[in-house]
Design a protein around this motif. Sequence first.
Motif, mmCIF file in Angstrom:
data_model
loop_
_atom_site.group_PDB
_atom_site.id
_atom_site.type_symbol
_atom_site.label_atom_id
_atom_site.label_comp_id
_atom_site.label_asym_id
_atom_site.label_seq_id
_atom_site.Cartn_x
_atom_site.Cartn_y
_atom_site.Cartn_z
ATOM 1 N N ARG A 59 57.240 35.400 36.147
ATOM 2 C CA ARG A 59 56.510 36.548 35.502
ATOM 3 C C ARG A 59 55.276 36.763 36.638
ATOM 4 N NH1 ARG A 59 54.589 35.369 29.557
ATOM 5 N NH2 ARG A 59 54.156 37.851 29.784
ATOM 6 N N LEU A 60 54.874 36.121 37.520
ATOM 7 C CA LEU A 60 53.919 36.662 38.286
ATOM 8 C C LEU A 60 54.698 37.639 39.355
ATOM 9 C CD1 LEU A 60 51.680 33.614 39.552
ATOM 10 C CD2 LEU A 60 50.844 35.664 38.309
ATOM 11 N N THR A 61 55.866 37.255 39.529
ATOM 12 C CA THR A 61 56.535 37.889 40.658
ATOM 13 C C THR A 61 56.875 39.357 40.094
ATOM 14 O OG1 THR A 61 57.488 35.982 41.644
ATOM 15 C CG2 THR A 61 58.672 37.820 42.212
ATOM 16 N N ALA A 62 57.314 39.206 38.564
ATOM 17 C CA ALA A 62 57.672 40.695 38.245
ATOM 18 C C ALA A 62 56.280 41.396 37.788
ATOM 19 C CB ALA A 62 58.311 40.306 36.862
ATOM 20 N N GLU A 63 55.084 40.991 38.081
ATOM 21 C CA GLU A 63 53.801 41.585 37.749
ATOM 22 C C GLU A 63 53.564 41.920 36.196
ATOM 23 O OE1 GLU A 63 53.360 44.824 40.474
ATOM 24 O OE2 GLU A 63 53.770 43.638 42.155
ATOM 25 N N GLU A 64 53.977 40.823 35.534
ATOM 26 C CA GLU A 64 53.850 41.039 34.233
ATOM 27 C C GLU A 64 52.575 40.603 33.755
ATOM 28 O OE1 GLU A 64 56.864 39.061 31.676
ATOM 29 O OE2 GLU A 64 58.259 39.680 33.339
ATOM 30 N N PHE A 65 51.439 40.269 34.406
ATOM 31 C CA PHE A 65 50.291 39.947 34.036
ATOM 32 C C PHE A 65 49.132 41.133 34.409
ATOM 33 C CE2 PHE A 65 52.183 35.898 34.571
ATOM 34 C CZ PHE A 65 52.031 35.383 33.314
ATOM 35 N N ASP A 66 48.159 41.352 33.493
ATOM 36 C CA ASP A 66 47.241 42.230 33.896
ATOM 37 C C ASP A 66 46.349 41.787 35.347
ATOM 38 O OD1 ASP A 66 48.206 44.368 32.543
ATOM 39 O OD2 ASP A 66 46.922 43.629 30.675
ATOM 40 N N ALA A 67 45.651 42.608 36.190
ATOM 41 C CA ALA A 67 44.881 42.015 37.247
ATOM 42 C C ALA A 67 43.470 41.909 36.570
ATOM 43 C CB ALA A 67 44.761 43.000 38.207
#
Length: 67
Positions: A59-67
Motif C-alpha cells: 500500500r505504501l508503494t502504491a501511495e495509498e496513504f495520505d502524506a
Amino acid sequence: MSDKHVNLSWFKSSYSSSEGGMCVEVAATPGTVHVRDSKDRHGAQLAFSIRQWDAFIGRLTAEEFDA
C-alpha cells in the motif's frame, strides 16, 4: 507477540534522516517484522506478521496513504 525481549537486529530505515522527525527501525524474525521509533528504542514496538507487513509495504508503494 512476545518477541519483545528477544535480541533483535534492528535496522534504521533508509528514509530516516539524522535531522529528527519520523525515524523508524525494523527487525525481522521468522514470520514477524518488528517496528519501533529509533528515538525511543526502549519504548513501544509494533509486530506484524509477514503477510501484514507485505500488505502494508504494498500500500505504501502504491501511495495509498495520505502524506
